[in-house]
Design an enzyme around this catalytic site. Structure first.
Site, PDB file in Angstrom:
ATOM      1  N   ASP A 147      -5.613  11.787  -2.373  1.00 54.45           N
ATOM      2  CA  ASP A 147      -5.009  12.207  -1.102  1.00 54.45           C
ATOM      3  C   ASP A 147      -3.524  12.437  -1.344  1.00 54.45           C
ATOM      4  O   ASP A 147      -2.790  11.506  -1.700  1.00 54.45           O
ATOM      5  CB  ASP A 147      -5.209  11.115  -0.038  1.00 54.45           C
ATOM      6  CG  ASP A 147      -4.802  11.581   1.351  1.00 54.45           C
ATOM      7  OD1 ASP A 147      -4.307  12.720   1.470  1.00 54.45           O
ATOM      8  OD2 ASP A 147      -4.981  10.796   2.304  1.00 54.45           O
ATOM      9  N   ASP A 154      -7.037  16.906   6.301  1.00 51.84           N
ATOM     10  CA  ASP A 154      -6.912  15.657   7.071  1.00 51.84           C
ATOM     11  C   ASP A 154      -5.855  15.857   8.159  1.00 51.84           C
ATOM     12  O   ASP A 154      -6.202  16.146   9.309  1.00 51.84           O
ATOM     13  CB  ASP A 154      -6.580  14.484   6.139  1.00 51.84           C
ATOM     14  CG  ASP A 154      -6.402  13.181   6.909  1.00 51.84           C
ATOM     15  OD1 ASP A 154      -6.718  13.151   8.124  1.00 51.84           O
ATOM     16  OD2 ASP A 154      -5.933  12.178   6.339  1.00 51.84           O
ATOM     17  N   LYS A 157      -3.813   7.537  -3.764  1.00 55.28           N
ATOM     18  CA  LYS A 157      -2.761   8.149  -2.964  1.00 55.28           C
ATOM     19  C   LYS A 157      -1.710   8.685  -3.927  1.00 55.28           C
ATOM     20  O   LYS A 157      -1.102   7.902  -4.685  1.00 55.28           O
ATOM     21  CB  LYS A 157      -2.127   7.115  -2.025  1.00 55.28           C
ATOM     22  CG  LYS A 157      -3.101   6.423  -1.099  1.00 55.28           C
ATOM     23  CD  LYS A 157      -3.802   7.335  -0.139  1.00 55.28           C
ATOM     24  CE  LYS A 157      -2.970   7.647   1.062  1.00 55.28           C
ATOM     25  NZ  LYS A 157      -3.786   8.374   2.094  1.00 55.28           N
ATOM     26  N   HIS A 176       0.870  -1.175   0.000  1.00 52.58           N
ATOM     27  CA  HIS A 176       0.000   0.000   0.000  1.00 52.58           C
ATOM     28  C   HIS A 176       0.905   1.222   0.000  1.00 52.58           C
ATOM     29  O   HIS A 176       1.593   1.493   0.973  1.00 52.58           O
ATOM     30  CB  HIS A 176      -0.891  -0.050   1.258  1.00 52.58           C
ATOM     31  CG  HIS A 176      -2.074   0.847   1.192  1.00 52.58           C
ATOM     32  ND1 HIS A 176      -3.128   0.645   0.326  1.00 52.58           N
ATOM     33  CD2 HIS A 176      -2.395   1.963   1.896  1.00 52.58           C
ATOM     34  CE1 HIS A 176      -4.036   1.586   0.501  1.00 52.58           C
ATOM     35  NE2 HIS A 176      -3.615   2.402   1.454  1.00 52.58           N
ATOM     36  N   LYS A 230     -11.046  11.585  12.384  1.00 51.65           N
ATOM     37  CA  LYS A 230     -10.471  10.284  12.769  1.00 51.65           C
ATOM     38  C   LYS A 230     -10.454  10.236  14.279  1.00 51.65           C
ATOM     39  O   LYS A 230     -10.023  11.217  14.914  1.00 51.65           O
ATOM     40  CB  LYS A 230      -9.038  10.120  12.239  1.00 51.65           C
ATOM     41  CG  LYS A 230      -8.960  10.055  10.719  1.00 51.65           C
ATOM     42  CD  LYS A 230      -7.550   9.895  10.207  1.00 51.65           C
ATOM     43  CE  LYS A 230      -7.563   9.924   8.688  1.00 51.65           C
ATOM     44  NZ  LYS A 230      -6.233   9.922   8.088  1.00 51.65           N
ATOM     45  N   GLU A 285     -13.978   5.988   4.873  1.00 47.44           N
ATOM     46  CA  GLU A 285     -12.935   5.152   4.258  1.00 47.44           C
ATOM     47  C   GLU A 285     -12.542   4.047   5.245  1.00 47.44           C
ATOM     48  O   GLU A 285     -11.366   3.702   5.351  1.00 47.44           O
ATOM     49  CB  GLU A 285     -11.728   6.014   3.873  1.00 47.44           C
ATOM     50  CG  GLU A 285     -11.148   6.771   5.060  1.00 47.44           C
ATOM     51  CD  GLU A 285      -9.944   7.639   4.740  1.00 47.44           C
ATOM     52  OE1 GLU A 285      -9.708   7.950   3.563  1.00 47.44           O
ATOM     53  OE2 GLU A 285      -9.224   7.999   5.691  1.00 47.44           O
ATOM     54  N   GLU A 316      -7.630  15.832  -1.081  1.00 40.35           N
ATOM     55  CA  GLU A 316      -7.358  15.729   0.362  1.00 40.35           C
ATOM     56  C   GLU A 316      -5.938  16.200   0.681  1.00 40.35           C
ATOM     57  O   GLU A 316      -4.975  15.753   0.054  1.00 40.35           O
ATOM     58  CB  GLU A 316      -7.557  14.264   0.776  1.00 40.35           C
ATOM     59  CG  GLU A 316      -7.329  13.994   2.244  1.00 40.35           C
ATOM     60  CD  GLU A 316      -7.727  12.562   2.627  1.00 40.35           C
ATOM     61  OE1 GLU A 316      -8.448  11.889   1.854  1.00 40.35           O
ATOM     62  OE2 GLU A 316      -7.302  12.107   3.700  1.00 40.35           O
ATOM     63  N   LYS A 350     -10.195   6.218  -3.699  1.00 46.37           N
ATOM     64  CA  LYS A 350      -9.249   7.292  -3.339  1.00 46.37           C
ATOM     65  C   LYS A 350      -7.879   6.885  -3.863  1.00 46.37           C
ATOM     66  O   LYS A 350      -7.453   5.737  -3.675  1.00 46.37           O
ATOM     67  CB  LYS A 350      -9.272   7.432  -1.819  1.00 46.37           C
ATOM     68  CG  LYS A 350      -8.110   8.152  -1.176  1.00 46.37           C
ATOM     69  CD  LYS A 350      -8.525   8.626   0.222  1.00 46.37           C
ATOM     70  CE  LYS A 350      -7.417   8.573   1.229  1.00 46.37           C
ATOM     71  NZ  LYS A 350      -7.793   9.197   2.518  1.00 46.37           N
TER      72      LYS A 350
HETATM   73  C1  MUC Z   1      -4.881   9.133   5.126  1.00 42.28           C
HETATM   74  O1  MUC Z   1      -4.049   9.992   5.104  1.00 42.28           O
HETATM   75  O2  MUC Z   1      -6.005   9.443   4.796  1.00 42.28           O
HETATM   76  C2  MUC Z   1      -6.515   6.550   4.675  1.00 42.28           C
HETATM   77  C3  MUC Z   1      -6.670   5.724   3.609  1.00 42.28           C
HETATM   78  C4  MUC Z   1      -5.410   5.337   3.188  1.00 42.28           C
HETATM   79  O3  MUC Z   1      -5.111   4.603   2.254  1.00 42.28           O
HETATM   80  O4  MUC Z   1      -4.482   5.954   3.975  1.00 42.28           O
HETATM   81  C5  MUC Z   1      -5.137   6.590   5.030  1.00 42.28           C
HETATM   82  C6  MUC Z   1      -4.522   7.755   5.620  1.00 42.28           C
HETATM   83 MG    MG Z   2      -5.500  11.524   4.367  1.00 46.61          MG
END
Ligand code: MUC
Ligand code: MG
Length: 403
Positions: free
Chosen positions: A225, A276, A196, A49, A300, A354, A251, A194
Site C-alpha cells: 500500500d 483505496d 506500507k 505502525h 471501507k 484487512e 494499493e 500488506k
Molecule cells: C489503508 O490505507 O489501507 C489499512 C491497513 C493499514 O495498516 O493501514 C490502513 C489504511
Molecule cells: Mg490503503
C-alpha cells in the site's frame, strides 16, 4: 391465544416484538432516539505502525453511544488514521460534528427507521462520512438488539461466517517485519501480509519488499500500500520491479485525484491495481469504472458514510466486474465488527479483508474482543454487533476522564 411464532418463518423477529415493553405495542409508537454521546478514546498500539503519511504509536477512536426510549443502547465507532493526515475528518472534528450538528437532528427521531434517519443527517450535514458511519452503526446495533438478530440479518443475511484477514507489516524494519510474519504464519493467524511503503525512495522500498517476499516465498501472499505517495513515473518504475518480485497487489500508488494515472498503470501491468483513497462512495466507484482505473476496490464503511453506502459502492463494482477487498481505518473492535457484518453480506469479496485493527491495539473498550484463528476473523453471532462496552475500560481510556 397461543401464537405459533416460528410458524411465521421469522420466529426471532416475532418473539422480539412480543418482548417489547407493553406500552410500545399498545400505542404502536416506535422508540425514539433520546441521546447521542461521542467519546474520544486513546488506545496504545502494540508497536509503532509506519505509513507513508504518519507513524502511529496509539489510535484515537470516537465511540458513539446512542440511546432510545425503549432503553436500548446502540454503539458505534468513527475512527481515522493519523489525525488529519489520512482524510478530511479528525477524531476531534468528528466529536464536534456529532455533538454540535448531528445529535440535535437525531434526538426525537424514530430509532427503528435507519434509512429515514440517515436521509435527515445527509440533509443536515454534507460529507462527514466517518461521523455518519459511526452513527449508522449505533442505529443498526440498537435495532439488531431490539429484534434479537445479528446486524448482518438487517442487511439481508451473511453469506460467510468468517472473513480472511491479512496483517500489515509496518514496523519500519525489514528484519523485524520478517520475524513478525514468520511468527504469525506459525500461529496460523495470517498468511497474507500488506507492506506500507512510500516513505522511502522507490529503490529502498522495492529492496525492502523484495527481501520480505524472498524470505516468505510461496508461503505468503504479499501486497503493498503506497498510500498515494508516488507520482506516475515513480509508480511505473516501482510497480515493474514489484511485479517482477512476485507481489500480488498494488494499493493506491498515486494521488487519489489522478484517475488517469491509475488507469494507465492498471492497463500497463498484470499485477492488479487497487483503489483505496480514490474510491469513497458509489459515485467515485462509477467514475473509476468508467475510466477503467482499477482492478480492485478497497471498501471501507467509514469513507463511504456507513455500511449501506459501502454496500452501494460494492454493487457498482459487482456490476462492472471489479474485484472487492474489505478495508479498515484501523478501527478497534466496534468499528471492525461493524465492517465485518457488512462484508459478510457481500456477494463477492475475492481479496479478503484487512480487519486486523483490534490486533494492533494493546487493549480495547469491549468486554470480549473479536476472535482470530486459522487466518480468519470469527464474526460474533449475538444481537446487533454482538459486542458490549466494558465500562471500566471505557472510563480508563476516555480522553476526558476525571483524574
Ligand atoms: C489503508 O490505507 O489501507 C489499512 C491497513 C493499514 O495498516 O493501514 C490502513 C489504511
Ligand atoms: Mg490503503
Amino acid at each position: 391465544m397461543a401464537l405459533d411464532v416460528d410458524g411465521l418463518g421469522q420466529g426471532k423477529i416475532a418473539r422480539a416484538i412480543l418482548l417489547q415493553p407493553i406500552h410500545l405495542v399498545i400505542s404502536g409508537m416506535n422508540p425514539q432516539i433520546t441521546s447521542v454521546e461521542a467519546i474520544l478514546v486513546d488506545l496504545p498500539t502494540i508497536r509503532a505502525h509506519q505509513l507513508s503519511m504518519a507513524t502511529m504509536q496509539h489510535q484515537t477512536m470516537v465511540i458513539i453511544r446512542l440511546r432510545a426510549s425503549d432503553d436500548i443502547e446502540g454503539i458505534g465507532e468513527a475512527t481515522t488514521i493519523g489525525g488529519l493526515s489520512y482524510g478530511e475528518e479528525s477524531p476531534e472534528g468528528i466529536k464536534l460534528t456529532i455533538d454540535t450538528y448531528l445529535a440535535p437532528v437525531l434526538v426525537g427521531q424514530d430509532a427503528t427507521n435507519i434509512n429515514d434517519v440517515m436521509l435527515k443527517l445527509n440533509k443536515a450535514a454534507r460529507g462527514n462520512r466517518f461521523a455518519k458511519s459511526g452513527i449508522e452503526t449505533a442505529l443498526l446495533d440498537a435495532q439488531g438488539k431490539r429484534l434479537g438478530v445479528p446486524l448482518s440479518a438487517l442487511l439481508g443475511g451473511s453469506v460467510r461466517k468468517t472473513l480472511p484477514v491479512l496483517w500489515t507489516l509496518a514496523s519500519g524494519d525489514t528484519h523485524r517485519d520478517i520475524e513478525e510474519a514468520e511468527t504469525l504464519l506459525a500461529e496460523r493467524r495470517h498468511d497474507t501480509f500488506k507492506l506500507k511503503i512510500g516513505r522511502r525512495t522507490v529503490r529502498d522500498d522495492v529492496a525492502h519488499v523484495s527481501k520480505i517476499k524472498a524470505a516468505l516465498g510461496d508461503r505468503a501472499r504479499i501486497t503493498v500500500d503506497v498510500n498515494q505517495a508516488w507520482n506516475e513515473i515513480d509508480a511505473a518504475l516501482g510497480i515493474a520491479a514489484l511485479e517482477a518480485a512476485g507481489i500480488d497487489l498494488i494499493e493506491q500508488p498515486t494521488p487519489r485525484e489522478q484517475r488517469g494515472a491509475l488507469a494507465r498503470l492498471a492497463a500497463r501491468f498484470i499485477v492488479p491495481i487497487m483503489a483505496d483513497e480514490g474510491v469513497t462512495g458509489p459515485e467515485d466507484a462509477l467514475d473509476l469504472v468508467r475510466g477503467s482505473c482499477a482492478d480492485v476496490f478497497a471498501l471501507k464503511i467509514a469513507k463511504s458514510g456507513g455500511i449501506y453506502a459501502m454496500m452501494r459502492t460494492a454493487a457498482v463494482a459487482d456490476a462492472a466486474g471489479v474485484a472487492l477487498y474489505g478495508g479498515t481505518m484501523l478501527e478497534g473492535s466496534i468499528g471492525s465488527i461493524a465492517s465485518a457484518h457488512g462484508f459478510s453480506a457481500l456477494p463477492q469479496l475475492s481479496w479478503g479483508t484487512e480487519l486486523f485493527g483490534p490486533l494492533l491495539l494493546k487493549d480495547d473498550v469491549v468486554t470480549a474482543r473479536p476472535q482470530y484463528r486459522d487466518f480468519d476473523l470469527h464474526i460474533p453471532e449475538g444481537p446487533g454487533l454482538g459486542l458490549q462496552i466494558d465500562e471500566e475500560k471505557l472510563a480508563f481510556y476516555r480522553r476526558d476522564k476525571q483524574a
